[in-house]
Write a protein that holds these residues in place. Sequence first.
Motif, PDB file in Angstrom:
ATOM      1  N   SER A 109       0.934  -1.204   0.006  1.00 37.42           N
ATOM      2  CA  SER A 109       0.040  -0.149   0.205  1.00 37.42           C
ATOM      3  C   SER A 109       0.868   1.252  -0.115  1.00 37.42           C
ATOM      4  O   SER A 109       0.634   2.060  -0.765  1.00 37.42           O
ATOM      5  CB  SER A 109      -0.798   0.050   1.190  1.00 37.42           C
ATOM      6  OG  SER A 109      -0.095   0.112   2.490  1.00 37.42           O
ATOM      7  N   VAL A 110       1.868   1.188   0.736  1.00 38.13           N
ATOM      8  CA  VAL A 110       2.851   2.364   0.370  1.00 38.13           C
ATOM      9  C   VAL A 110       3.678   2.537  -0.620  1.00 38.13           C
ATOM     10  O   VAL A 110       3.792   3.640  -1.117  1.00 38.13           O
ATOM     11  CB  VAL A 110       3.858   2.398   1.835  1.00 38.13           C
ATOM     12  CG1 VAL A 110       4.882   3.490   1.893  1.00 38.13           C
ATOM     13  CG2 VAL A 110       3.209   1.980   3.164  1.00 38.13           C
ATOM     14  N   ALA A 111       3.948   1.478  -1.101  1.00 33.84           N
ATOM     15  CA  ALA A 111       4.878   1.434  -2.460  1.00 33.84           C
ATOM     16  C   ALA A 111       3.942   1.894  -3.481  1.00 33.84           C
ATOM     17  O   ALA A 111       4.212   2.757  -4.337  1.00 33.84           O
ATOM     18  CB  ALA A 111       5.118   0.103  -2.808  1.00 33.84           C
ATOM     19  N   ASN A 112       2.664   1.649  -3.535  1.00 39.38           N
ATOM     20  CA  ASN A 112       1.648   1.839  -4.463  1.00 39.38           C
ATOM     21  C   ASN A 112       1.365   3.509  -4.078  1.00 39.38           C
ATOM     22  O   ASN A 112       1.156   4.298  -5.162  1.00 39.38           O
ATOM     23  CB  ASN A 112       0.377   1.374  -4.372  1.00 39.38           C
ATOM     24  CG  ASN A 112       0.449  -0.375  -4.697  1.00 39.38           C
ATOM     25  OD1 ASN A 112       1.286  -0.692  -5.573  1.00 39.38           O
ATOM     26  ND2 ASN A 112      -0.537  -1.086  -4.346  1.00 39.38           N
ATOM     27  N   GLU A 113       1.257   3.839  -3.103  1.00 40.71           N
ATOM     28  CA  GLU A 113       0.945   5.435  -2.894  1.00 40.71           C
ATOM     29  C   GLU A 113       2.142   6.123  -3.425  1.00 40.71           C
ATOM     30  O   GLU A 113       2.004   7.210  -3.965  1.00 40.71           O
ATOM     31  CB  GLU A 113       0.623   5.704  -1.462  1.00 40.71           C
ATOM     32  CG  GLU A 113       0.299   7.183  -1.154  1.00 40.71           C
ATOM     33  CD  GLU A 113       0.095   7.352   0.234  1.00 40.71           C
ATOM     34  OE1 GLU A 113      -0.086   8.666   0.589  1.00 40.71           O
ATOM     35  OE2 GLU A 113      -0.328   6.522   1.038  1.00 40.71           O
ATOM     36  N   ILE A 114       3.332   5.633  -3.088  1.00 43.69           N
ATOM     37  CA  ILE A 114       4.462   6.625  -3.680  1.00 43.69           C
ATOM     38  C   ILE A 114       4.583   6.409  -5.347  1.00 43.69           C
ATOM     39  O   ILE A 114       4.830   7.340  -5.709  1.00 43.69           O
ATOM     40  CB  ILE A 114       5.716   5.917  -3.060  1.00 43.69           C
ATOM     41  CG1 ILE A 114       5.879   6.060  -1.592  1.00 43.69           C
ATOM     42  CG2 ILE A 114       7.003   6.266  -3.905  1.00 43.69           C
ATOM     43  CD1 ILE A 114       7.018   5.622  -0.948  1.00 43.69           C
ATOM     44  N   GLY A 115       4.220   5.348  -5.845  1.00 36.51           N
ATOM     45  CA  GLY A 115       4.318   5.129  -7.275  1.00 36.51           C
ATOM     46  C   GLY A 115       3.167   5.749  -7.914  1.00 36.51           C
ATOM     47  O   GLY A 115       3.311   6.295  -9.142  1.00 36.51           O
ATOM     48  N   ASP A 116       2.029   6.157  -7.103  1.00 36.98           N
ATOM     49  CA  ASP A 116       1.001   6.979  -7.588  1.00 36.98           C
ATOM     50  C   ASP A 116       1.413   8.505  -7.963  1.00 36.98           C
ATOM     51  O   ASP A 116       0.750   9.138  -8.625  1.00 36.98           O
ATOM     52  CB  ASP A 116      -0.241   6.759  -6.887  1.00 36.98           C
ATOM     53  CG  ASP A 116      -1.193   5.512  -7.140  1.00 36.98           C
ATOM     54  OD1 ASP A 116      -0.642   4.625  -7.933  1.00 36.98           O
ATOM     55  OD2 ASP A 116      -1.932   5.365  -6.040  1.00 36.98           O
TER      56      ASP A 116
END
Length: 58
Positions: free
Chosen positions: A30-37
């Motif tokens: 979830s953190v990696a996705n938020e940063i990726g977004d």
Amino acid sequence: MAAGYSGTPLAKKLSLKDGMRVWRLGMPDSVANEIGDAGFVLELLDRPQVNLDCAHIS
């Protein structure tokens, strides 16, 4: 939005910028996705290396 949440994007809180060399270990999806977004172009390293700009270890 949760009470007390500033609304500042996580990538900004972490001072990430395009081109940074980043190593992460155990970062939740979830953190990696938020940063990726956030749309930054980061160089994700598969292991810690000399001159990395950011490390996240969970």
